[in-house]
Design a protein around this motif. Structure first.
Motif, mmCIF file in Angstrom:
data_model
loop_
_atom_site.group_PDB
_atom_site.id
_atom_site.type_symbol
_atom_site.label_atom_id
_atom_site.label_comp_id
_atom_site.label_asym_id
_atom_site.label_seq_id
_atom_site.Cartn_x
_atom_site.Cartn_y
_atom_site.Cartn_z
ATOM 1 N N MET A 43 -21.696 0.800 -4.477
ATOM 2 C CA MET A 43 -20.250 0.745 -4.534
ATOM 3 C C MET A 43 -19.810 -0.611 -3.972
ATOM 4 O O MET A 43 -20.162 -0.951 -2.851
ATOM 5 N N PRO A 44 -19.024 -1.366 -4.745
ATOM 6 C CA PRO A 44 -18.573 -2.676 -4.252
ATOM 7 C C PRO A 44 -17.533 -2.545 -3.135
ATOM 8 O O PRO A 44 -16.796 -1.572 -3.077
ATOM 9 N N TYR A 45 -17.520 -3.543 -2.269
ATOM 10 C CA TYR A 45 -16.544 -3.601 -1.175
ATOM 11 C C TYR A 45 -15.342 -4.420 -1.616
ATOM 12 O O TYR A 45 -15.481 -5.402 -2.334
ATOM 13 N N ILE A 46 -14.143 -3.992 -1.157
ATOM 14 C CA ILE A 46 -12.936 -4.780 -1.405
ATOM 15 C C ILE A 46 -12.061 -4.741 -0.159
ATOM 16 O O ILE A 46 -11.950 -3.712 0.507
ATOM 17 N N ASN A 47 -11.481 -5.885 0.188
ATOM 18 C CA ASN A 47 -10.537 -5.985 1.294
ATOM 19 C C ASN A 47 -9.140 -5.851 0.698
ATOM 20 O O ASN A 47 -8.738 -6.669 -0.128
ATOM 21 N N LEU A 48 -8.397 -4.820 1.108
ATOM 22 C CA LEU A 48 -7.092 -4.557 0.502
ATOM 23 C C LEU A 48 -5.915 -5.170 1.261
ATOM 24 O O LEU A 48 -4.775 -4.959 0.870
ATOM 25 N N PHE A 49 -6.187 -5.948 2.316
ATOM 26 C CA PHE A 49 -5.082 -6.632 2.998
ATOM 27 C C PHE A 49 -4.543 -7.716 2.078
ATOM 28 O O PHE A 49 -5.298 -8.527 1.543
ATOM 29 N N GLY A 50 -3.247 -7.701 1.857
ATOM 30 C CA GLY A 50 -2.616 -8.679 0.978
ATOM 31 C C GLY A 50 -2.771 -8.345 -0.491
ATOM 32 O O GLY A 50 -2.282 -9.070 -1.349
ATOM 33 N N PHE A 51 -3.431 -7.239 -0.789
ATOM 34 C CA PHE A 51 -3.644 -6.829 -2.173
ATOM 35 C C PHE A 51 -2.411 -6.070 -2.645
ATOM 36 O O PHE A 51 -1.895 -5.215 -1.930
ATOM 37 N N PRO A 52 -1.914 -6.364 -3.835
ATOM 38 C CA PRO A 52 -0.720 -5.643 -4.309
ATOM 39 C C PRO A 52 -1.070 -4.195 -4.657
ATOM 40 O O PRO A 52 -1.944 -3.931 -5.468
ATOM 41 N N VAL A 53 -0.404 -3.266 -3.992
ATOM 42 C CA VAL A 53 -0.623 -1.836 -4.226
ATOM 43 C C VAL A 53 0.460 -1.342 -5.165
ATOM 44 O O VAL A 53 1.644 -1.612 -4.973
ATOM 45 N N GLU A 54 0.049 -0.643 -6.191
ATOM 46 C CA GLU A 54 1.008 -0.118 -7.165
ATOM 47 C C GLU A 54 1.552 1.218 -6.677
ATOM 48 O O GLU A 54 0.789 2.137 -6.366
ATOM 49 N N LEU A 55 2.882 1.321 -6.610
ATOM 50 C CA LEU A 55 3.499 2.560 -6.152
ATOM 51 C C LEU A 55 3.145 3.726 -7.065
ATOM 52 O O LEU A 55 3.037 4.862 -6.618
ATOM 53 N N SER A 56 2.926 3.446 -8.348
ATOM 54 C CA SER A 56 2.545 4.521 -9.273
ATOM 55 C C SER A 56 1.198 5.116 -8.870
ATOM 56 O O SER A 56 0.948 6.307 -9.072
ATOM 57 N N ALA A 57 0.323 4.311 -8.283
ATOM 58 C CA ALA A 57 -0.968 4.819 -7.812
ATOM 59 C C ALA A 57 -0.760 5.765 -6.638
ATOM 60 O O ALA A 57 -1.393 6.825 -6.553
ATOM 61 N N LEU A 58 0.146 5.413 -5.731
ATOM 62 C CA LEU A 58 0.412 6.265 -4.571
ATOM 63 C C LEU A 58 1.019 7.592 -4.995
ATOM 64 O O LEU A 58 0.778 8.624 -4.370
ATOM 65 N N LYS A 59 1.806 7.582 -6.049
ATOM 66 C CA LYS A 59 2.413 8.822 -6.540
ATOM 67 C C LYS A 59 1.370 9.763 -7.129
ATOM 68 O O LYS A 59 1.584 10.963 -7.196
ATOM 69 N N LEU A 60 0.256 9.217 -7.526
ATOM 70 C CA LEU A 60 -0.797 10.014 -8.155
ATOM 71 C C LEU A 60 -1.515 10.919 -7.152
ATOM 72 O O LEU A 60 -1.920 12.026 -7.485
ATOM 73 N N VAL A 61 -1.661 10.445 -5.928
ATOM 74 C CA VAL A 61 -2.383 11.198 -4.890
ATOM 75 C C VAL A 61 -1.465 11.353 -3.677
ATOM 76 O O VAL A 61 -1.065 10.357 -3.082
ATOM 77 N N PRO A 62 -1.137 12.590 -3.291
ATOM 78 C CA PRO A 62 -0.290 12.785 -2.109
ATOM 79 C C PRO A 62 -0.939 12.214 -0.845
ATOM 80 O O PRO A 62 -2.168 12.168 -0.724
ATOM 81 N N ARG A 63 -0.098 11.790 0.096
ATOM 82 C CA ARG A 63 -0.590 11.158 1.333
ATOM 83 C C ARG A 63 -1.569 12.059 2.076
ATOM 84 O O ARG A 63 -2.600 11.606 2.551
ATOM 85 N N GLU A 64 -1.248 13.336 2.195
ATOM 86 C CA GLU A 64 -2.109 14.261 2.930
ATOM 87 C C GLU A 64 -3.497 14.332 2.281
ATOM 88 O O GLU A 64 -4.516 14.332 2.972
ATOM 89 N N THR A 65 -3.538 14.373 0.972
ATOM 90 C CA THR A 65 -4.813 14.400 0.254
ATOM 91 C C THR A 65 -5.587 13.116 0.509
ATOM 92 O O THR A 65 -6.796 13.145 0.762
ATOM 93 N N ALA A 66 -4.886 11.987 0.451
ATOM 94 C CA ALA A 66 -5.530 10.690 0.683
ATOM 95 C C ALA A 66 -6.096 10.604 2.102
ATOM 96 O O ALA A 66 -7.224 10.137 2.298
ATOM 97 N N GLN A 67 -5.336 11.081 3.086
ATOM 98 C CA GLN A 67 -5.806 11.044 4.475
ATOM 99 C C GLN A 67 -7.053 11.901 4.659
ATOM 100 O O GLN A 67 -8.027 11.460 5.261
ATOM 101 N N LYS A 68 -7.029 13.125 4.146
ATOM 102 C CA LYS A 68 -8.174 14.024 4.297
ATOM 103 C C LYS A 68 -9.417 13.453 3.620
ATOM 104 O O LYS A 68 -10.525 13.607 4.111
ATOM 105 N N ALA A 69 -9.217 12.818 2.474
ATOM 106 C CA ALA A 69 -10.340 12.268 1.714
ATOM 107 C C ALA A 69 -10.766 10.895 2.211
ATOM 108 O O ALA A 69 -11.767 10.358 1.731
ATOM 109 N N GLU A 70 -9.990 10.304 3.151
ATOM 110 C CA GLU A 70 -10.230 8.939 3.626
ATOM 111 C C GLU A 70 -10.293 7.980 2.438
ATOM 112 O O GLU A 70 -11.110 7.069 2.371
ATOM 113 N N THR A 71 -9.384 8.225 1.502
ATOM 114 C CA THR A 71 -9.380 7.512 0.227
ATOM 115 C C THR A 71 -7.947 7.230 -0.182
ATOM 116 O O THR A 71 -7.086 8.083 -0.025
#
Length: 100
Positions: free
Chosen positions: A1-29
């Motif tokens: 699995m490749p590594y990526i540094n997401l600091f300064g990386f543009p995050v798409e709000l549509s991606a965040l809408k796809l996975v609820p925050r609680e799910t993301a936190q539990k999955a560490e993803t």
């Protein structure tokens, strides 16, 4: 699995809408790119069963999923975007919730 540094990386709000925050936190993803049927996930723990379940759930829904290893600080950075208000006209039908 490749590594990526997401600091300064543009995050798409549509991606965040796809996975609820609680799910993301539990999955560490956190999702950071979503385009049509392609999703890119960053995980701080590839061995987390929640990450594996989220990835499989997205695939079953017809998404092409590409995964990256990220640091815990990158994960916190992306999770912080959930704190910003996300304007949405209606609840997202695409939102993924893991069954427990």
């Amino acid at each position: 699995m490749p590594y990526i540094n997401l600091f300064g990386f543009p995050v798409e709000l549509s991606a965040l809408k796809l996975v609820p925050r609680e799910t993301a936190q539990k999955a560490e993803t956190a999702p950071f790119i979503f385009s049509e049927k392609q999703v890119r996930l960053g995980t701080a723990n590839p061995d987390n069963p929640g990450f594996k379940a989220l990835r499989e759930t997205l695939k079953k829904k017809g998404y092409s999923v590409k995964s990256y290893y990220i640091s815990k600080s990158s994960l916190r950075h992306i999770l912080g975007f959930y704190e910003n208000p996300i304007k949405e006209s209606a609840p997202s039908a695409a939102s993924v919730v893991l069954e427990e």
